[in-house]
Design an enzyme around this catalytic site. Sequence first.
Site, mmCIF file in Angstrom:
data_model
loop_
_atom_site.group_PDB
_atom_site.id
_atom_site.type_symbol
_atom_site.label_atom_id
_atom_site.label_comp_id
_atom_site.label_asym_id
_atom_site.label_seq_id
_atom_site.Cartn_x
_atom_site.Cartn_y
_atom_site.Cartn_z
ATOM 1 N N SER A 67 0.873 -1.448 0.238
ATOM 2 C CA SER A 67 0.058 -0.235 -0.106
ATOM 3 C C SER A 67 0.795 1.025 0.015
ATOM 4 C CB SER A 67 -0.743 0.063 0.522
ATOM 5 O OG SER A 67 -1.654 0.731 0.719
ATOM 6 N N ASP A 298 -3.115 6.612 -2.719
ATOM 7 C CA ASP A 298 -1.637 5.577 -2.166
ATOM 8 C C ASP A 298 -1.734 4.560 -3.462
ATOM 9 O OD1 ASP A 298 -4.083 3.519 -2.243
ATOM 10 O OD2 ASP A 298 -3.461 2.866 -0.011
ATOM 11 N N ARG A 522 -4.040 6.162 22.519
ATOM 12 C CA ARG A 522 -4.322 4.656 22.447
ATOM 13 C C ARG A 522 -3.254 4.167 21.588
ATOM 14 N NH1 ARG A 522 -4.851 3.163 16.891
ATOM 15 N NH2 ARG A 522 -6.081 1.252 17.051
ATOM 16 N N ALA A 523 -2.969 3.106 22.220
ATOM 17 C CA ALA A 523 -1.408 2.331 22.291
ATOM 18 C C ALA A 523 -1.109 1.985 20.310
ATOM 19 C CB ALA A 523 -1.315 1.454 22.659
ATOM 20 N N SER A 524 -0.277 2.167 20.684
ATOM 21 C CA SER A 524 0.441 1.964 18.498
ATOM 22 C C SER A 524 0.509 0.094 18.422
ATOM 23 C CB SER A 524 1.656 2.617 18.371
ATOM 24 O OG SER A 524 2.327 1.844 17.337
#
EC number: 5.4.2.3
Length: 557
Positions: A67, A298, A522-524
């Site tokens: 991507s 993209d 929020r956590a990665s």
Amino acid sequence: MKVDYEQLCKLYDDTCRTKNVQFSYGTAGFRTLAKNLDTVMFSTGILAVLRSLKLQGQYVGVMITASHNPYQDNGVKIVEPDGSMLLATWEPYAMQLANAASFATNFEEFRVELAKLIEHEKIDLNTTVVPHIVVGRDSRESSPYLLRCLTSSMASVFHAQVLDLGCVTTPQLHYITDLSNRRKLEGDTAPVATEQDYYSFFIGAFNELFATYQLEKRLSVPKLFIDTANGIGGPQLKKLLASEDWDVPAEQVEVINDRSDVPELLNFECGADYVKTNQRLPKGLSPSSFDSLYCSFDGDADRVVFYYVDSGSKFHLLDGDKISTLFAKFLSKQLELAHLEHSLKIGVVQTAYANGSSTAYIKNTLHCPVSCTKTGVKHLHHEAATQYDIGIYFEANGHGTIIFSEKFHRTIKSELSKSKLNGDTLALRTLKCFSELINQTVGDAISDMLAVLATLAILKMSPMDWDEEYTDLPNKLVKCIVPDRSIFQTTDQERKLLNPVGLQDKIDLVVAKYPMGRSFVRASGTEDAVRVYAECKDSSKLGQFCDEVVEHVKASA
């Protein structure tokens, strides 16, 4: 079927060069440096065959892509027969098999793990069922070699029929996998689906929508510029533009950053992710006129963002939130005109990252329901498919689609059969055409672009009109490195923290100080870091607001 384990052993020894590396299968499948993917490709090829066998020989798709990642990376993901992402319960199998191949000291150790999976899923290898696989790849330099690793055992060991689409966009792979199975189930005598079916279908829906409104002009702007991120979207889009059924004058559309033949240019200072992150025009593009419309794909063309430059040369982004609200405005109105607003439920699905102004606009101006889910396309897609008859979802990054329910299709067909030539009929035909213009299997830059162009033309809206429907709240997203991201546990669709205990209360006190303030942590999913999002009314206070939240996060970590 007789499985040739001797041949499989030889292929394992020849292919699996990357050893003792832990692999993880996420929303995007496997994704890492291309040079480390030989082992993963080998195991994923086997898993795709097993998935097809489990589903009685239906076509299963496999896409090789990374991507919007840099050109040195690559990846692979499996697609279900209906074009959706790999069933969540099979994701652990993908990791189990990949890591077995990676950490096994010999083929027999790998074979033991493979046998466990086959036994657990009760897959009959003595069947006469023939597995069917559809494979596609993006334009990365590493893709042909990785394709050989992927398919090495499919035919020679498992006797699978493999349809190799060559270089295609990710959404084309999803669509063709779905169409191939629909034809197979319906007993269609036509050959397997091809990319020409894709172009014919979506151009046909686009043209039919314009014919419904008797609109000769296909664009509401003098010129459209399309940045294809030097990825596979470039050559695939040009095939569409070269179609004899494509009815937009060539001078009105210009494709830029279309050098998919130069590997190191992929996503370099261009593409949807670059434009969204940097809030600026991509490389190779300078403002031509303030009434032009621009968009960026993209690398594998499954997401798109739009933008324009005003008369003062200021850049304006029209991201996934803007796309979802445009579609919600248009489709809600069509339901009203068709007198179906009480029969069919329309809704927009967002994540916590959606701009607060977009949520307020959908609720208060469009009077349309809004759902919030956890981050990740599979959560958005599931909510849209199960809660609404017209479920609209777009992440802010431009990845999204619209899902139309079976009830929607039945209702529209029934109403069209009994309606007379009036306003109801126009709205009903619009809804039918629009549902065909959208690639419902997955986010699709080409299909979504066509839908946006059609909507703007029918509503007679300029890019500025679209942008001025609501004004985004100033917002900021920062990464904060922490020793252990696992201690950050969330609830309320990732909008509130459960742990560390007391941190959410501190964040709430900070938020209360800023008008229209909102912040969450929020956590990665990939590194020891957390993402801190903040938005508020006053852009001059945004940096201070975000810094205060980050300080509390660091203190709690």
